[in-house]
Design an enzyme around this catalytic site. Structure first.
Site, PDB file in Angstrom:
ATOM      1  CG  HIS A 181     -58.292  45.399  23.195  1.00 16.80           C
ATOM      2  ND1 HIS A 181     -59.182  44.421  23.596  1.00 16.80           N
ATOM      3  CD2 HIS A 181     -58.696  45.762  21.945  1.00 16.80           C
ATOM      4  CE1 HIS A 181     -60.073  44.195  22.653  1.00 16.80           C
ATOM      5  NE2 HIS A 181     -59.803  45.001  21.627  1.00 16.80           N
ATOM      6  CB  CYS A 191     -58.406  45.069  18.485  1.00 16.29           C
ATOM      7  SG  CYS A 191     -58.684  46.847  18.383  1.00 16.29           S
TER       8      CYS A 191
END
Length: 219
Positions: A181, A191
């Site tokens: 992201h 992430c």
């Protein structure tokens, strides 16, 4: 997973196709298709590099390389719901989502906007564990306090690609909600986060017919 407090990383981008038949930092024999997102970080570090690799008839070429962030303790095969490691390995990329409208994603793209009804389920007791789900908080069939509200997460989820780690079947507790992201400059909760423009470029580049994967590695 949402971003945590960390150090700001310069957002400089290095783009442009490299020479064909370049030596890859991953084993090309294990790659199922012709697109690789390669993410590497020194052991124990949240500072990483993300590069895009494309294979054609002449071999592999690197087309983009940017600074990125991963979880505070780095990349590890010991990723789970209870630590902030970024999982190490090779994972398929088959879907994307974002708070912003589809910028031209090659993968199926779910527009979540700023709705408070799109979730990623991280409740280990739910049969929907590690899957997206649409519901009003009071009516969700899982514990929303242990799940991520995608539309309310802020600009980091303006654009995101889902890493298919621990899915189909999902093992409860092994980890959920791992995405590539937009960075806010900080370490993540597991992430991979990269510069805004690089994530948009990634979305437009990924082609499901080329069986894209992300390869994460501690170096």
């Amino acid at each position: 997973m949402l971003a945590l407090v960390g150090l700001l990383v310069p957002m400089a981008m290095t783009a442009g196709a490299a020479s064909a038949a370049a030596q890859t930092p991953f084993d090309p024999k294990v790659v199922p298709g012709s697109q690789v997102v390669y993410v590497s970080a020194p052991k124990g570090s949240s500072h990483a590099t993300m590069s895009l690799w494309q294979r054609d008839r002449d071999g592999w070429a690197q087309t983009l390389s940017v600074p990125a962030r991963v979880g505070p303790p780095g990349i590890s095969k010991d990723a789970s719901e209870y630590v902030s490691y970024t999982p190490e390995g090779m994972f398929t990329l088959t879907e994307a989502f974002g708070r912003q409208h589809n910028p031209g994603s090659g993968l199926p793209y779910r527009y979540v906007g700023t709705s408070d009804r799109w979730w990623w389920v991280s409740d280990v007791n739910s049969k929907y564990y590690n899957e997206p789900y649409y519901c009003a908080a009071a009516q969700c069939p899982f514990d929303t306090t242990k799940s991520e509200n995608l539309g309310q997460a802020g600009p980091v989820y303006d654009y995101a690609v889902v890493m298919n780690y621990n899915r189909w079947p999902a093992v409860p507790g092994k980890g959920s909600a791992f995405f590539i992201h937009v960075t806010n400059g900080n370490a993540t909760a597991g992430c991979v986060a990269g510069p805004h423009d690089a994530i948009v470029q990634l979305l437009r580049w990924l082609d499901p017919h080329q069986r894209p994967v992300v390869i994460t590695q501690a170096t």
